[in-house]
Design a protein around this motif. Structure first.
Motif, PDB file in Angstrom:
ATOM      1  N   ASP A 112       7.302  -6.681 -17.785  1.00  0.00           N
ATOM      2  CA  ASP A 112       7.775  -6.067 -16.513  1.00  0.00           C
ATOM      3  C   ASP A 112       8.315  -7.544 -15.679  1.00  0.00           C
ATOM      4  OD1 ASP A 112       6.565  -3.775 -16.927  1.00  0.00           O
ATOM      5  OD2 ASP A 112       4.581  -4.242 -16.190  1.00  0.00           O
ATOM      6  N   TYR A 113       9.394  -7.204 -14.763  1.00  0.00           N
ATOM      7  CA  TYR A 113      10.099  -8.106 -14.246  1.00  0.00           C
ATOM      8  C   TYR A 113      10.403  -7.870 -12.651  1.00  0.00           C
ATOM      9  CZ  TYR A 113      13.616 -11.956 -13.704  1.00  0.00           C
ATOM     10  OH  TYR A 113      14.259 -13.223 -13.300  1.00  0.00           O
ATOM     11  N   VAL A 114       9.959  -8.649 -12.027  1.00  0.00           N
ATOM     12  CA  VAL A 114      10.351  -8.529 -10.355  1.00  0.00           C
ATOM     13  C   VAL A 114      11.111  -9.591  -9.712  1.00  0.00           C
ATOM     14  CG1 VAL A 114       8.995  -8.258  -8.093  1.00  0.00           C
ATOM     15  CG2 VAL A 114       7.782  -7.479 -10.240  1.00  0.00           C
ATOM     16  N   ALA A 128       6.449 -12.106 -12.208  1.00  0.00           N
ATOM     17  CA  ALA A 128       6.804 -11.533 -10.975  1.00  0.00           C
ATOM     18  C   ALA A 128       7.232 -12.916 -10.072  1.00  0.00           C
ATOM     19  CB  ALA A 128       5.315 -11.086 -10.530  1.00  0.00           C
ATOM     20  N   ASP A 155      14.545   3.594  -1.896  1.00  0.00           N
ATOM     21  CA  ASP A 155      13.623   2.330  -1.135  1.00  0.00           C
ATOM     22  C   ASP A 155      13.176   2.428   0.169  1.00  0.00           C
ATOM     23  OD1 ASP A 155      15.680   1.734   0.627  1.00  0.00           O
ATOM     24  OD2 ASP A 155      17.024   0.842  -0.860  1.00  0.00           O
ATOM     25  N   GLN A 201       6.876 -13.069  -3.902  1.00  0.00           N
ATOM     26  CA  GLN A 201       7.283 -12.381  -2.852  1.00  0.00           C
ATOM     27  C   GLN A 201       6.821 -13.127  -1.586  1.00  0.00           C
ATOM     28  OE1 GLN A 201       9.431  -9.708  -3.167  1.00  0.00           O
ATOM     29  NE2 GLN A 201       9.263 -10.037  -5.525  1.00  0.00           N
ATOM     30  N   CYS A 231       9.072  -1.023  -1.457  1.00  0.00           N
ATOM     31  CA  CYS A 231       7.897  -1.602  -1.154  1.00  0.00           C
ATOM     32  C   CYS A 231       6.520  -0.483  -1.098  1.00  0.00           C
ATOM     33  CB  CYS A 231       7.614  -2.323  -0.007  1.00  0.00           C
ATOM     34  SG  CYS A 231       6.438  -3.649   0.260  1.00  0.00           S
ATOM     35  N   ASP A 258      13.337 -10.968  -3.562  1.00  0.00           N
ATOM     36  CA  ASP A 258      14.026 -10.373  -2.500  1.00  0.00           C
ATOM     37  C   ASP A 258      15.336 -10.896  -2.076  1.00  0.00           C
ATOM     38  OD1 ASP A 258      12.331  -8.025  -2.459  1.00  0.00           O
ATOM     39  OD2 ASP A 258      11.258  -8.647  -1.119  1.00  0.00           O
ATOM     40  N   GLU A 268       3.436  -9.531 -16.776  1.00  0.00           N
ATOM     41  CA  GLU A 268       4.317  -9.236 -15.687  1.00  0.00           C
ATOM     42  C   GLU A 268       4.846 -10.478 -15.219  1.00  0.00           C
ATOM     43  OE1 GLU A 268       3.333  -6.495 -11.959  1.00  0.00           O
ATOM     44  OE2 GLU A 268       2.137  -8.222 -11.762  1.00  0.00           O
ATOM     45  N   LYS A 276      13.430  -3.621  -2.639  1.00  0.00           N
ATOM     46  CA  LYS A 276      12.465  -2.808  -3.466  1.00  0.00           C
ATOM     47  C   LYS A 276      11.850  -1.867  -2.575  1.00  0.00           C
ATOM     48  CE  LYS A 276       8.854  -6.302  -2.252  1.00  0.00           C
ATOM     49  NZ  LYS A 276       9.273  -6.954  -1.191  1.00  0.00           N
TER      50      LYS A 276
END
Ligand code: SF4
Ligand code: FES
Length: 385
Positions: A235-237, A192, A320, A195, A249, A240, A190, A247
């Motif tokens: 996985d890729y986040v 990420a 969203d 955030q 959330c 913001d 992942e 996203k």
């Protein structure tokens, strides 16, 4: 009891079950990552739920329809009763995922956890090079331990996900982090981007990537996905602050997940306590079913009826849900506002300008995550529309 000053999203009890429960077993942790998602005010070990209390929470969660339990923290392996909690969850037929920094684990304990019924391990890395990883985690020798633990996870036959939290100070190691995941035999990585809540918001200027870094990282991920198809899921986040749309959330407030803090407060997300005016019920005083279905803090932003414009008439509102309530509060002062990550928010341009300015200025020193006599104060982060 409605919480003061906020709309009540729903009045009728919510009968859909939650899919997952995030069990923050403790806020104790030997690492000090400056982007930790825990609140600035960490909960004390002496207030933590006991083994029996956690087992009762799991009983109530299973009865409510929860399928997956994510054992998190802080560092969940700091709890000596982790095996008992895992065994109890397994006895209830719940899927268990251990979210760990790894440095307190060894093969013997992993074997014991596997025998107790653990299903999956998610192991975090702070970089690909030991010096980067140890500096960001604030824990000397941590990287070498993590690599050994990653191997041990696979040696005892458990599936492994590598969790690579990326930011301006480790993005140049992204390819090597993907390589490390492959070398360890992980099934998934992942990637990420940080955030910006809690400790990460406090350290935002030290962590914000430049636009160019983000674009380079996205290209690396896209290429690796093509080349490693069938060998490693990626996985890729994205952050913001560089996004055009927010996203969804937590998949929507109070829609999928319950978050239980070490002392038993139940929240729709890890940052919800930052929203003034909300009171979060405790499993020590209320049944989990009532908290999920009827407590005002879960009802307040449920569904889409409460949404203001421009979300109310937007075609993406069921996708969203207007974005993240905690981010809206932190950046605009209003938890009901459209998330500034949305380009239709009047604050979006200011968000973009903050990301541009902070990512290109020299990074300030990290404020490491650690229990403090007084929680560190967040500087001014409000945006001007
Ligand atoms: Fe999402 Fe609201 Fe932006 Fe529409 S206006 S994309 S619902 S945040
Ligand atoms: Fe709380 Fe997004 S982190 S709603």
């Amino acid at each position: 009891m409605a919480d003061a000053g906020l709309p009540l999203g729903r009045r009728d009890p919510w009968t859909e079950p939650p899919m997952g429960l995030l069990a923050e077993l403790t806020h104790r942790c030997p690492l000090q990552c400056p982007y930790c998602s825990n609140p600035l005010e960490l909960e004390r070990a002496s207030d933590e739920l006991s083994t029996a209390e956690w087992c009762r929470v799991l009983d109530e969660a299973e009865a409510l329809g929860v399928l997956q339990v994510h054992l998190s923290g802080g560092e969940p392996t700091a709890r000596q009763d982790l095996e008992a909690i895992v065994a109890h969850a397994r006895g209830l037929g719940l899927y268990t995922n251990l979210i760990t920094a790894g440095v307190l684990l060894d093969e013997r304990r992993l074997q014991a956890l596997r025998e107790a019924g653990l299903d999956h391990v998610q192991l975090s890395f702070q970089g690909a090079k030991p010096e980067t990883s140890d500096r960001i985690g604030g824990y000397r020798g941590g990287h070498a331990k993590k690599v050994a633990v990653g191997r041990a996870v696979r040696a005892v036959g458990l599936p492994l996900t590598v969790n690579a939290v990326v930011h301006r100070q480790n993005l140049d190691e992204l390819e090597d982090m993907i390589g490390l995941a492959l070398e360890l035999g992980a099934h998934r990585i992942e990637v990420a981007h940080v955030q910006y809540y809690g400790w990460a918001l406090l350290n935002r200027a030290a962590l914000m990537p430049t636009r160019e870094q983000l674009e380079a990282a996205t290209a690396i991920v896209e290429r690796a996905r093509r080349e490693l198809r069938g060998r490693l899921v990626i996985d890729y986040v994205i952050p913001d602050y560089w996004a055009k749309r927010p996203k969804p959330c937590m998949g929507g407030w109070g829609s999928n997940v319950l978050n239980v803090t070490p002392q038993g407060k139940v929240m729709p997300c890890h940052a919800a306590a930052s929203i003034p005016g909300l009171t979060f019920a405790s499993v020590r005083e209320h049944p989990l079913r009532w908290i999920w279905q009827e407590s005002p803090a879960f009802q307040v932003f449920r569904g889409t009826d409460w949404l203001p414009e421009p979300c109310r008439s937007c075609e993406r509102k069921e996708i969203d849900f207007g974005g993240c309530r905690c981010q809206a509060l932190a950046l605009t002062g209003d938890p009901t506002a459209t998330d500034p990550a949305c380009e239709l928010s009047p604050f979006h341009r200011a968000l973009f300008e903050v990301a541009s300015a902070e990512s290109t200025a020299p990074p300030p020193p990290f404020v490491y995550r650690r229990p403090m006599r007084e929680a560190p104060a967040l500087g001014p982060v409000r945006l001007q529309a």
